[in-house]
Design a protein around this motif. Sequence first.
Motif, PDB file in Angstrom:
ATOM      1  N   LEU A 122      59.492  35.073  35.227  1.00  0.00           N
ATOM      2  CA  LEU A 122      58.647  35.288  34.054  1.00  0.00           C
ATOM      3  C   LEU A 122      58.031  33.970  33.573  1.00  0.00           C
ATOM      4  O   LEU A 122      56.848  33.917  33.213  1.00  0.00           O
ATOM      5  CB  LEU A 122      59.463  35.926  32.928  1.00  0.00           C
ATOM      6  N   LYS A 123      58.814  32.902  33.626  1.00  0.00           N
ATOM      7  CA  LYS A 123      58.322  31.585  33.219  1.00  0.00           C
ATOM      8  C   LYS A 123      57.184  31.126  34.134  1.00  0.00           C
ATOM      9  O   LYS A 123      56.179  30.580  33.658  1.00  0.00           O
ATOM     10  CB  LYS A 123      59.468  30.584  33.243  1.00  0.00           C
ATOM     11  N   TYR A 139      49.274  31.845  34.062  1.00  0.00           N
ATOM     12  CA  TYR A 139      48.177  32.304  33.217  1.00  0.00           C
ATOM     13  C   TYR A 139      47.757  31.248  32.202  1.00  0.00           C
ATOM     14  O   TYR A 139      46.570  31.096  31.915  1.00  0.00           O
ATOM     15  CB  TYR A 139      48.555  33.609  32.507  1.00  0.00           C
ATOM     16  N   VAL A 140      48.689  30.503  31.651  1.00  0.00           N
ATOM     17  CA  VAL A 140      48.349  29.446  30.682  1.00  0.00           C
ATOM     18  C   VAL A 140      47.514  28.360  31.352  1.00  0.00           C
ATOM     19  O   VAL A 140      46.496  27.924  30.811  1.00  0.00           O
ATOM     20  CB  VAL A 140      49.628  28.869  30.037  1.00  0.00           C
ATOM     21  N   GLU A 141      47.919  27.920  32.527  1.00  0.00           N
ATOM     22  CA  GLU A 141      47.163  26.885  33.230  1.00  0.00           C
ATOM     23  C   GLU A 141      45.797  27.398  33.660  1.00  0.00           C
ATOM     24  O   GLU A 141      44.805  26.675  33.601  1.00  0.00           O
ATOM     25  CB  GLU A 141      47.955  26.385  34.426  1.00  0.00           C
ATOM     26  N   GLY A 142      45.725  28.643  34.070  1.00  0.00           N
ATOM     27  CA  GLY A 142      44.429  29.225  34.439  1.00  0.00           C
ATOM     28  C   GLY A 142      43.492  29.317  33.252  1.00  0.00           C
ATOM     29  O   GLY A 142      42.291  29.059  33.363  1.00  0.00           O
ATOM     30  N   THR A 195      36.097  27.304  31.513  1.00  0.00           N
ATOM     31  CA  THR A 195      35.109  26.760  30.592  1.00  0.00           C
ATOM     32  C   THR A 195      34.343  27.922  29.947  1.00  0.00           C
ATOM     33  O   THR A 195      34.433  28.127  28.747  1.00  0.00           O
ATOM     34  CB  THR A 195      34.142  25.827  31.321  1.00  0.00           C
ATOM     35  N   LEU A 196      33.644  28.681  30.726  1.00  0.00           N
ATOM     36  CA  LEU A 196      32.904  29.832  30.211  1.00  0.00           C
ATOM     37  C   LEU A 196      33.854  30.978  29.879  1.00  0.00           C
ATOM     38  O   LEU A 196      33.606  31.751  28.958  1.00  0.00           O
ATOM     39  CB  LEU A 196      31.863  30.292  31.244  1.00  0.00           C
ATOM     40  N   GLY A 197      34.949  31.067  30.580  1.00  0.00           N
ATOM     41  CA  GLY A 197      35.901  32.153  30.374  1.00  0.00           C
ATOM     42  C   GLY A 197      36.499  32.177  28.981  1.00  0.00           C
ATOM     43  O   GLY A 197      36.744  33.238  28.410  1.00  0.00           O
ATOM     44  N   LYS A 198      36.737  31.002  28.398  1.00  0.00           N
ATOM     45  CA  LYS A 198      37.293  30.944  27.041  1.00  0.00           C
ATOM     46  C   LYS A 198      36.339  31.583  26.042  1.00  0.00           C
ATOM     47  O   LYS A 198      36.745  32.346  25.172  1.00  0.00           O
ATOM     48  CB  LYS A 198      37.575  29.506  26.630  1.00  0.00           C
ATOM     49  N   THR A 199      35.061  31.274  26.198  1.00  0.00           N
ATOM     50  CA  THR A 199      34.061  31.852  25.302  1.00  0.00           C
ATOM     51  C   THR A 199      33.998  33.359  25.474  1.00  0.00           C
ATOM     52  O   THR A 199      33.941  34.100  24.486  1.00  0.00           O
ATOM     53  CB  THR A 199      32.682  31.242  25.586  1.00  0.00           C
ATOM     54  N   LEU A 200      34.041  33.818  26.702  1.00  0.00           N
ATOM     55  CA  LEU A 200      33.983  35.249  26.954  1.00  0.00           C
ATOM     56  C   LEU A 200      35.211  35.959  26.394  1.00  0.00           C
ATOM     57  O   LEU A 200      35.109  37.046  25.808  1.00  0.00           O
ATOM     58  CB  LEU A 200      33.843  35.519  28.454  1.00  0.00           C
ATOM     59  N   TRP A 201      36.395  35.373  26.552  1.00  0.00           N
ATOM     60  CA  TRP A 201      37.613  35.971  26.007  1.00  0.00           C
ATOM     61  C   TRP A 201      37.568  36.011  24.488  1.00  0.00           C
ATOM     62  O   TRP A 201      38.017  36.976  23.865  1.00  0.00           O
ATOM     63  CB  TRP A 201      38.861  35.229  26.486  1.00  0.00           C
TER      64      TRP A 201
END
Length: 70
Positions: free
Chosen positions: A3-4, A10-13, A18-24
């Motif tokens: 689990l860790k 997912y945290v590192e991904g 860059t664009l994904g943060k805005t989309l999320w």
Amino acid sequence: MVLKRIVRFYVEGFRSMTLGKTLWCIILLKLIIMFAVLKVFFFPSYLKGEAEEKGATVGTELTSRRSAEH
């Protein structure tokens, strides 16, 4: 341990996006707005008041729906 590793993956991904943060952020904002609107306009609160009033309301609804079926 597994689990860790999954959480770290997912945290590192997410950090490397860059664009994904805005989309999320847009997706989360839309979900919050959508559920807030749905709750206010389409799911009014019928169960207001004390516990006895809530119980009476639920009982009335259940018996009226049951009698409507037959």
